[in-house]
Design a protein around this motif. Structure first.
Motif, mmCIF file in Angstrom:
data_model
loop_
_atom_site.group_PDB
_atom_site.id
_atom_site.type_symbol
_atom_site.label_atom_id
_atom_site.label_comp_id
_atom_site.label_asym_id
_atom_site.label_seq_id
_atom_site.Cartn_x
_atom_site.Cartn_y
_atom_site.Cartn_z
ATOM 1 N N SER A 30 -23.067 76.729 115.926
ATOM 2 C CA SER A 30 -23.937 75.558 115.774
ATOM 3 C C SER A 30 -23.188 74.279 116.125
ATOM 4 N N LEU A 31 -21.934 74.188 115.692
ATOM 5 C CA LEU A 31 -21.117 73.024 116.020
ATOM 6 C C LEU A 31 -20.808 72.991 117.513
ATOM 7 N N THR A 32 -20.585 74.153 118.097
ATOM 8 C CA THR A 32 -20.359 74.228 119.538
ATOM 9 C C THR A 32 -21.546 73.658 120.294
ATOM 10 N N PHE A 33 -22.745 74.066 119.905
ATOM 11 C CA PHE A 33 -23.947 73.591 120.586
ATOM 12 C C PHE A 33 -24.156 72.097 120.337
ATOM 13 N N LEU A 34 -23.820 71.630 119.145
ATOM 14 C CA LEU A 34 -23.955 70.204 118.834
ATOM 15 C C LEU A 34 -23.046 69.359 119.719
ATOM 16 N N PHE A 35 -21.793 69.783 119.879
ATOM 17 C CA PHE A 35 -20.879 69.060 120.771
ATOM 18 C C PHE A 35 -21.371 69.123 122.214
ATOM 19 N N PHE A 36 -21.963 70.264 122.587
ATOM 20 C CA PHE A 36 -22.494 70.389 123.945
ATOM 21 C C PHE A 36 -23.648 69.411 124.175
ATOM 22 N N VAL A 37 -24.534 69.281 123.202
ATOM 23 C CA VAL A 37 -25.636 68.317 123.320
ATOM 24 C C VAL A 37 -25.087 66.901 123.451
ATOM 25 N N LEU A 38 -23.999 66.619 122.739
ATOM 26 C CA LEU A 38 -23.352 65.311 122.860
ATOM 27 C C LEU A 38 -22.827 65.112 124.281
ATOM 28 N N CYS A 39 -22.296 66.177 124.880
ATOM 29 C CA CYS A 39 -21.857 66.110 126.282
ATOM 30 C C CYS A 39 -23.018 65.742 127.197
ATOM 31 N N LEU A 40 -24.168 66.366 126.977
ATOM 32 C CA LEU A 40 -25.351 66.067 127.783
ATOM 33 C C LEU A 40 -25.754 64.595 127.651
ATOM 34 N N ALA A 41 -25.760 64.111 126.408
ATOM 35 C CA ALA A 41 -26.159 62.726 126.174
ATOM 36 C C ALA A 41 -25.199 61.745 126.844
ATOM 37 N N LEU A 42 -23.903 62.000 126.706
ATOM 38 C CA LEU A 42 -22.901 61.112 127.304
ATOM 39 C C LEU A 42 -22.940 61.162 128.822
ATOM 40 N N ASP A 43 -23.198 62.362 129.377
ATOM 41 C CA ASP A 43 -23.305 62.494 130.830
ATOM 42 C C ASP A 43 -24.492 61.708 131.359
ATOM 43 N N PHE A 44 -25.570 61.667 130.588
ATOM 44 C CA PHE A 44 -26.748 60.883 130.973
ATOM 45 C C PHE A 44 -26.470 59.381 130.852
ATOM 46 N N LEU A 45 -25.726 59.003 129.812
ATOM 47 C CA LEU A 45 -25.513 57.590 129.535
ATOM 48 C C LEU A 45 -24.533 56.926 130.497
ATOM 49 N N ASP A 46 -23.457 57.635 130.875
ATOM 50 C CA ASP A 46 -22.395 56.949 131.619
ATOM 51 C C ASP A 46 -22.898 56.372 132.940
ATOM 52 N N GLY A 47 -23.691 57.151 133.681
ATOM 53 C CA GLY A 47 -24.215 56.645 134.948
ATOM 54 C C GLY A 47 -25.203 55.512 134.734
ATOM 55 N N GLY A 48 -26.071 55.653 133.721
ATOM 56 C CA GLY A 48 -27.050 54.605 133.446
ATOM 57 C C GLY A 48 -26.390 53.310 133.021
ATOM 58 N N VAL A 49 -25.340 53.421 132.207
ATOM 59 C CA VAL A 49 -24.620 52.225 131.761
ATOM 60 C C VAL A 49 -23.909 51.562 132.940
ATOM 61 N N ALA A 50 -23.324 52.382 133.826
ATOM 62 C CA ALA A 50 -22.633 51.827 135.001
ATOM 63 C C ALA A 50 -23.606 51.059 135.892
ATOM 64 N N ARG A 51 -24.806 51.611 136.062
ATOM 65 C CA ARG A 51 -25.804 50.913 136.890
ATOM 66 C C ARG A 51 -26.325 49.662 136.183
ATOM 67 N N ALA A 52 -26.529 49.753 134.873
ATOM 68 C CA ALA A 52 -27.040 48.603 134.141
ATOM 69 C C ALA A 52 -26.038 47.446 134.141
ATOM 70 N N LEU A 53 -24.745 47.776 134.028
ATOM 71 C CA LEU A 53 -23.703 46.742 134.021
ATOM 72 C C LEU A 53 -23.262 46.363 135.432
ATOM 73 N N LYS A 54 -23.809 47.095 136.410
ATOM 74 C CA LYS A 54 -23.485 46.853 137.831
ATOM 75 C C LYS A 54 -21.992 47.023 138.095
ATOM 76 N N VAL A 55 -21.434 48.129 137.519
ATOM 77 C CA VAL A 55 -20.014 48.401 137.723
ATOM 78 C C VAL A 55 -19.774 49.847 138.163
ATOM 79 N N PRO A 56 -20.617 50.391 139.062
ATOM 80 C CA PRO A 56 -20.314 51.749 139.548
ATOM 81 C C PRO A 56 -19.004 51.735 140.326
ATOM 82 N N SER A 57 -18.254 52.831 140.256
ATOM 83 C CA SER A 57 -16.957 52.866 140.928
ATOM 84 C C SER A 57 -16.656 54.279 141.391
ATOM 85 N N GLU A 58 -15.767 54.380 142.356
ATOM 86 C CA GLU A 58 -15.340 55.686 142.849
ATOM 87 C C GLU A 58 -14.568 56.435 141.764
#
Length: 243
Positions: A30-58
């Motif tokens: 259960s904890l494994t799956f919980l950390f995995f869901v957190l991975c999904l959320a962070l993977d979704f957020l990082d790109g959106g935050v980069a675009r919102a802050l206008k700081v995408p980078s290589e």
């Protein structure tokens, strides 16, 4: 500071993936799956935050792929491997190769998952910006694999399904199927909404509604159905456009 925020989220994705791996070794599923869901959320957020802050980078692009190899490649492969080896008492990788115990080789099929994930991410990085995915995205593929142990542990799972899933041959076949999906030559729609009318966004809207209904009614059992629905709607939609 603004440039560091998206990269920090990406690195947190990587850290969550490593924590999920540690939890998997301790069979804290259960904890494994919980950390995995957190991975999904962070993977979704990082790109959106980069675009919102206008700081995408290589750098951010490369960090994202490196993190995804662990969170969406190594982690689900390890989970599938750990679920297969109990079917072989005293399984030992040294004996598999040194003594030629090829009947015990099956759990190592899971190694193909991170290999295919790395290939998928490398190909994606070389693509120009597109309105579709080529092959199943690595987070969706990982979600498919990570749902298997949760289905096996769920009290709501039908006995016939449990009997089908609870053997190493089925688990290995699922791993092989997932490696095909990652690099399959078909186009899948993205969940990015386009500007314009409701009709322009009808496919992702209908998919999200159907996915929510499946999750609420079936729980973990709904996850593989959502992935199959996603693939089916994509193929039907693209065939319709081509026609």
């Amino acid at each position: 500071m603004k440039k560091f925020i998206p990269n920090a989220l990406t690195l947190m994705n990587l850290g969550s993936g490593v924590l999920a791996i540690i939890a998997a070794f301790q069979e804290a599923w259960s904890l494994t799956f919980l950390f995995f869901v957190l991975c999904l959320a962070l993977d979704f957020l990082d790109g959106g935050v980069a675009r919102a802050l206008k700081v995408p980078s290589e750098l951010g692009k490369q960090l994202d792929s490196l993190s995804d190899v662990v969170s969406f490649g190594v982690l689900p492969a390890l989970v599938m491997f750990l679920y297969m080896i109990p079917y072989y008492p005293d399984w030992n990788i040294g004996r598999v190769f040194s003594e030629g115990r090829w009947e015990e080789f099956l759990p190592l099929v899971a190694v193909l998952v991170p290999m295919s994930t790395a290939l998928r991410l490398g190909r994606f990085n070389l693509m120009e910006s597109s309105s579709y995915f080529l092959g199943l995205p690595s987070p969706a593929n990982a979600l498919l694999l990570m749902s298997i142990p949760m289905i096996l542990r769920s009290d709501k799972s039908p006995e016939a399904l449990l009997a089908f899933l609870a053997n190493p041959y089925t688990l290995a076949a699922i791993c092989l199927f997932s490696t095909f999906l990652l690099n399959a030559p078909f186009r899948l729609f993205t969940l990015k909404f386009k500007g314009g009318s409701f009709q322009d966004n009808i496919v992702p809207i209908l998919f999200l509604i159907a996915a929510l209904v499946l999750l609420l009614t079936l729980g973990y059992l709904g996850i593989p159905l959502i992935i199959l629905l996603y693939i089916g709607m994509s193929l039907l939609g693209i065939n319709k456009k081509k026609a």
